[in-house]
Design a protein around this motif. Structure first.
Motif, PDB file in Angstrom:
ATOM      1  N   UNK A  94      50.160 -12.342  81.586  1.00 37.83           N
ATOM      2  CA  UNK A  94      48.996 -12.772  80.816  1.00 37.83           C
ATOM      3  C   UNK A  94      47.751 -12.186  81.476  1.00 37.83           C
ATOM      4  N   UNK A  95      46.636 -12.175  80.775  1.00 40.61           N
ATOM      5  CA  UNK A  95      45.406 -11.639  81.369  1.00 40.61           C
ATOM      6  C   UNK A  95      44.988 -12.454  82.585  1.00 40.61           C
ATOM      7  N   UNK A  96      45.338 -11.950  83.762  1.00 41.17           N
ATOM      8  CA  UNK A  96      45.056 -12.684  84.999  1.00 41.17           C
ATOM      9  C   UNK A  96      45.439 -11.815  86.185  1.00 41.17           C
ATOM     10  N   UNK A  97      45.037 -12.246  87.358  1.00 45.72           N
ATOM     11  CA  UNK A  97      45.494 -11.633  88.600  1.00 45.72           C
ATOM     12  C   UNK A  97      46.672 -12.452  89.108  1.00 45.72           C
ATOM     13  N   UNK A  98      47.832 -11.826  89.100  1.00 43.48           N
ATOM     14  CA  UNK A  98      49.068 -12.526  89.450  1.00 43.48           C
ATOM     15  C   UNK A  98      49.589 -11.984  90.780  1.00 43.48           C
ATOM     16  N   UNK A  99      49.806 -12.889  91.726  1.00 41.42           N
ATOM     17  CA  UNK A  99      50.290 -12.500  93.051  1.00 41.42           C
ATOM     18  C   UNK A  99      51.768 -12.833  93.178  1.00 41.42           C
ATOM     19  N   UNK A 100      52.533 -11.900  93.732  1.00 42.27           N
ATOM     20  CA  UNK A 100      53.952 -12.123  93.997  1.00 42.27           C
ATOM     21  C   UNK A 100      54.115 -12.443  95.480  1.00 42.27           C
ATOM     22  N   UNK A 101      54.655 -13.612  95.752  1.00 37.59           N
ATOM     23  CA  UNK A 101      54.850 -14.038  97.137  1.00 37.59           C
ATOM     24  C   UNK A 101      56.332 -14.071  97.485  1.00 37.59           C
ATOM     25  N   UNK A 102      56.638 -13.572  98.684  1.00 43.91           N
ATOM     26  CA  UNK A 102      58.007 -13.624  99.191  1.00 43.91           C
ATOM     27  C   UNK A 102      58.181 -14.915  99.983  1.00 43.91           C
TER      28      UNK A 102
END
Length: 355
Positions: A94-102
């Motif tokens: 979606x329109x957003x800043x998405x962070x992927x965390x391990x």
């Protein structure tokens, strides 16, 4: 519980009403990503299709794109060209800043998507359910069963709280088999009109499930025994020696089914001569596995199977979407009088009826 679903509903309203720009970014950094590739994939015709990918540089990556409408996707970390992912997570683009965390666990590293309204809703729901999921793994069956029921009710309330948005649609598709038939129909009713066709099969199954609730007549099952002979449920129910017949849907590959075996065997041993019978319907893939389980577990009651996994008529007639599943029939009336009798509850019910 009211607090968590109030938050979910508020977030859902923001997600549906806010007119953000269509650009999104998906980024992450971890030494677990070093030397790998990051893939963004969507499901099409029961297969995953890559729509974007990028090489991880210096333990980090960034994927950018445009999402005019939010959609469900999978984020995957793996070697270039590898078939199997090393790490993955479902997320809402979606329109957003998405962070992927391990997130490092005891046995493996998992991923989490943080950022965006819809991913935020999922994070809140998962946080609330995590404690219940731990209890569902308890060795104490009563604790595990209670946690499973609470999990199901909590998930149902979360779906309703999302008011038919994309999270609600996805969660219902993933978890409908945990719900009562009327709950499924109530949840489908909250979905947008233009999405109703996607839930048509689910709706039909739920409507069929209403027809095999306690108080309804049993539906006959005719299939092959391990010896290759045709056997009908009707013949077992009409056998004058039998007072109550448990229709038991199971499979040798099903762990929860195998955990029910000791309770089935014990109840059968104690009450078969008093008029209790079991009619086993297996969802096994092969005859060999089916027969081996019958012999090794000493399941001495009548058995039938199409040996076609989930593709069998009985499954559809009884709207079975998960196993183990069972239906107790009163032979004197042909009516279903109980369902989902698990563990010690089964023997208690039969003891009550045949006292």
């Amino acid at each position: 519980m009211k607090k968590i679903f109030g938050i979910v509903l508020a977030a859902a309203m923001v997600a549906s009403c806010t007119n953000n720009k269509a650009k999104f970014t998906i980024s992450g950094e971890s030494d677990k990503f070093a030397g790998k590739y990051a893939y963004l994939q969507v499901e099409e015709e029961n297969a995953l299709k890559t729509i974007d990918s990028v090489a991880v540089e210096g333990n980090a990556f960034v994927l950018e794109g445009v999402a005019e409408q939010p959609y469900v996707a999978y984020f995957v970390i793996k070697e270039a060209g590898a078939e199997r992912p090393e790490m993955f997570t479902q997320l809402y683009v979606e329109p957003a800043e998405i962070a992927i965390r391990a997130i490092e666990g005891e046995n493996r590293t998992t991923l989490a998507a943080i950022g965006g309204n819809l991913n935020g809703i999922v994070d809140q729901i998962n946080s609330y359910l995590s404690e219940l999921e731990e209890l569902m793994e308890s060795d104490d069956k009563s604790v595990a069963d209670a946690a499973e029921k609470s999990w199901s009710n909590t998930m149902f309330e979360a779906i309703k709280g999302c008011k038919g948005n994309l999270v609600a649609q996805n969660l219902l598709k993933q978890n409908y088999y945990m719900f009562e038939p009327q709950q499924v129909l109530d949840a489908i009713a909250t979905m947008p009109d233009d999405k109703q066709e996607e839930f048509a099969k689910m709706k039909a199954s739920a409507e069929q499930a209403l027809k095999v609730l306690p108080g309804n007549k049993y539906i006959d099952i005719v299939d092959k025994t391990p010896e290759g002979e045709e056997l009908s449920l009707k013949s077992v129910i009409e056998n004058k020696k039998n007072k109550y017949v448990l229709i038991d849907f199971w499979a040798s590959w099903c762990g929860p089914c195998m955990r029910e075996v000791p309770y089935l065997v014990e109840t059968y041993k104690n009450y078969h001569k008093k008029g209790f019978e079991i009619f086993g319907v297996s969802f096994d893939r092969t005859k060999e596995a089916w027969v081996k389980a019958i012999e090794e577990k000493k399941l001495t009651w009548p058995h039938v199977s199409s040996v076609k996994y989930w593709d069998n008529q009985a499954r559809h007639d009884y709207a079975v979407n998960s196993i183990p599943a069972n239906f107790l029939v009163d032979c004197s009336t042909g009516e279903i009088i109980a369902t989902a009798l698990r563990g010690e509850e089964l023997q208690a019910k039969i003891a009550e009826l045949l006292k």
